[in-house]
Write a protein that holds these residues in place. Structure first.
Motif, PDB file in Angstrom:
ATOM      1  N   GLU A  90      17.793   1.719  -5.254  1.00  0.00           N
ATOM      2  CA  GLU A  90      18.738   0.594  -5.313  1.00  0.00           C
ATOM      3  C   GLU A  90      20.070   1.176  -5.761  1.00  0.00           C
ATOM      4  O   GLU A  90      20.130   1.884  -6.771  1.00  0.00           O
ATOM      5  CB  GLU A  90      18.258  -0.439  -6.330  1.00  0.00           C
ATOM      6  N   ILE A  92      23.552   0.384  -7.244  1.00  0.00           N
ATOM      7  CA  ILE A  92      24.204  -0.708  -7.985  1.00  0.00           C
ATOM      8  C   ILE A  92      25.654  -0.338  -8.245  1.00  0.00           C
ATOM      9  O   ILE A  92      25.951   0.808  -8.593  1.00  0.00           O
ATOM     10  CB  ILE A  92      23.437  -0.971  -9.298  1.00  0.00           C
ATOM     11  N   ARG A  94      29.063  -1.688 -10.389  1.00  0.00           N
ATOM     12  CA  ARG A  94      29.516  -2.624 -11.426  1.00  0.00           C
ATOM     13  C   ARG A  94      31.026  -2.554 -11.564  1.00  0.00           C
ATOM     14  O   ARG A  94      31.588  -1.451 -11.673  1.00  0.00           O
ATOM     15  CB  ARG A  94      28.899  -2.267 -12.777  1.00  0.00           C
ATOM     16  N   GLY A  99      24.677  -8.003 -17.761  1.00  0.00           N
ATOM     17  CA  GLY A  99      23.300  -7.687 -17.390  1.00  0.00           C
ATOM     18  C   GLY A  99      22.748  -6.477 -18.123  1.00  0.00           C
ATOM     19  O   GLY A  99      23.034  -6.262 -19.302  1.00  0.00           O
ATOM     20  N   SER A 100      21.986  -5.660 -17.384  1.00  0.00           N
ATOM     21  CA  SER A 100      21.269  -4.559 -18.042  1.00  0.00           C
ATOM     22  C   SER A 100      22.224  -3.527 -18.640  1.00  0.00           C
ATOM     23  O   SER A 100      21.880  -2.863 -19.614  1.00  0.00           O
ATOM     24  CB  SER A 100      20.298  -3.898 -17.062  1.00  0.00           C
ATOM     25  N   LEU A 101      23.429  -3.398 -18.098  1.00  0.00           N
ATOM     26  CA  LEU A 101      24.370  -2.401 -18.638  1.00  0.00           C
ATOM     27  C   LEU A 101      24.746  -2.731 -20.088  1.00  0.00           C
ATOM     28  O   LEU A 101      24.784  -1.853 -20.947  1.00  0.00           O
ATOM     29  CB  LEU A 101      25.638  -2.348 -17.776  1.00  0.00           C
ATOM     30  N   PHE A 176      26.769  -5.723  -8.004  1.00  0.00           N
ATOM     31  CA  PHE A 176      25.847  -6.006  -6.898  1.00  0.00           C
ATOM     32  C   PHE A 176      24.904  -4.827  -6.679  1.00  0.00           C
ATOM     33  O   PHE A 176      25.140  -3.728  -7.176  1.00  0.00           O
ATOM     34  CB  PHE A 176      26.581  -6.343  -5.598  1.00  0.00           C
ATOM     35  N   ASP A 202      21.747 -13.624  -4.280  1.00  0.00           N
ATOM     36  CA  ASP A 202      20.543 -13.051  -4.893  1.00  0.00           C
ATOM     37  C   ASP A 202      20.808 -11.626  -5.376  1.00  0.00           C
ATOM     38  O   ASP A 202      20.137 -11.147  -6.282  1.00  0.00           O
ATOM     39  CB  ASP A 202      19.411 -12.954  -3.848  1.00  0.00           C
ATOM     40  N   THR A 203      21.727 -10.943  -4.735  1.00  0.00           N
ATOM     41  CA  THR A 203      21.908  -9.509  -5.002  1.00  0.00           C
ATOM     42  C   THR A 203      23.265  -9.175  -5.640  1.00  0.00           C
ATOM     43  O   THR A 203      23.545  -8.009  -5.902  1.00  0.00           O
ATOM     44  CB  THR A 203      21.784  -8.696  -3.695  1.00  0.00           C
ATOM     45  N   CYS A 204      24.105 -10.193  -5.831  1.00  0.00           N
ATOM     46  CA  CYS A 204      25.429  -9.966  -6.432  1.00  0.00           C
ATOM     47  C   CYS A 204      25.588 -10.862  -7.662  1.00  0.00           C
ATOM     48  O   CYS A 204      24.969 -11.922  -7.724  1.00  0.00           O
ATOM     49  CB  CYS A 204      26.551 -10.414  -5.483  1.00  0.00           C
ATOM     50  N   ARG A 221      17.926 -16.884 -13.333  1.00  0.00           N
ATOM     51  CA  ARG A 221      17.400 -15.995 -14.390  1.00  0.00           C
ATOM     52  C   ARG A 221      17.596 -16.606 -15.776  1.00  0.00           C
ATOM     53  O   ARG A 221      16.734 -16.517 -16.630  1.00  0.00           O
ATOM     54  CB  ARG A 221      18.141 -14.640 -14.364  1.00  0.00           C
TER      55      ARG A 221
END
Ligand code: 5GP
Length: 263
Positions: A90, A92, A94, A99-101, A176, A202-204, A221
């Motif tokens: 994947e 990604i 940014r 999010g995860s970052l 994304f 869904d992906t961005c 989420r």
């Protein structure tokens, strides 16, 4: 185009064979999942909107010289795509930290990054798609250095183009995820790298420029409610859904009555 047997079923999409060995049908489901499948629900109409939004975006990218797997939309939920050998990675990008970052590196939510940050994750549900480095990619043969150099360039170009598309409709492209595959090019008789999968809410992560309201899967989420209305707002602003259509009020049974503008 007749649908053949099912090739693969993922969390949000199904791929079907066609009579042409180089083409497959990508079907967009309404299923939404998050947190490695721990959270699941049906979001009525999501597949219809993602099919349409992804068609719009990939077509625009293709017009700017990005090679993609997209061939044509077939109906409300399906599109014809080139069969591709998908890299198990994947990619990604940014632009703003969230999010995860923010969790992983304790970066403040909403920090505007000085330059787009590229990350790679290994596509493996059982491992929750772990972050990997380029060295992992080369060591385990998931892609070559030449392929990653080409993909990095394409990814940064895609980010520039998407930033423009979304900024033009009052939306910040926060981050994304994209995927790439290798397809056979019949003109050159060689394999080439193409943008695959989908680009959609869904992906961005997509935030309204003025209010920072989330118009993407984070509504699902984070239990923010009005998930489909967020996706619908993106479609409406892209000009692919007439103002008066409210997807939450239409029937998504066998005969769906949602109307979109003709191209
Ligand atoms: P994060 O790593 O912050 O969870 O996600 C970064 C970006 O990549 C977000 O836009 C998120 O939607 C997207 N992303 C990352 N992994 C996945 C995935 O497995 N599926 C989907 N649909 N999007 C993902």
């Amino acid at each position: 185009m007749n649908k053949g047997s099912k090739l693969y079923e993922g969390k949000a999409k199904i791929l079907y064979e066609t009579k042409d060995k180089n083409l497959v049908i990508q079907h967009f489901k309404d299923d939404a999942t998050a947190f490695n499948n721990l959270k699941k629900a049906k979001v009525e109409g999501k597949g219809v909107l993602n099919n349409r939004i992804s068609e719009y975006i990939l077509t625009n990218l293709a017009q700017c010289g990005i090679k993609t797997h997209f061939v044509k939309r077939l109906n409300m939920r399906e599109q014809l795509i080139k069969k591709a050998e998908i890299f198990p990675i994947e990619f990604i990008v940014r632009n703003i930290a969230t999010g995860s970052l923010t969790k992983r590196l304790d970066i403040s939510e909403g920090t505007v990054l000085e330059r787009p940050l590229l990350e790679y994750c290994y596509k493996k549900d059982q491992l929750q798609d772990p972050l990997i480095s380029k060295e992992h990619i080369y060591s385990f043969g998931w892609a070559t250095e030449t392929e990653i150099n080409q993909i990095d360039k394409m990814t940064l170009r895609i980010n520039d183009l998407l930033l423009g598309i979304f900024r033009g409709i009052g939306i910040k492209l926060v981050d994304f995820k994209i995927e790439y595959g290798k397809t056979w090019n019949k003109d050159t008789d060689e394999k080439e790298i193409v943008l695959a999968d989908e680009i959609s809410p869904d992906t961005c992560r997509l935030w309204d420029v003025k209010t920072e309201k989330k118009l993407d899967k984070d509504r699902f989420r984070k239990d923010l409610g009005n998930v489909i209305q967020g996706y619908q707002e993106v479609a409406r602003r892209l000009g692919i859904m007439p103002e008066e259509t409210n997807i939450s009020e239409v029937n998504f049974g066998k005969t769906t009555s949602i109307k979109f503008k003709k191209k």
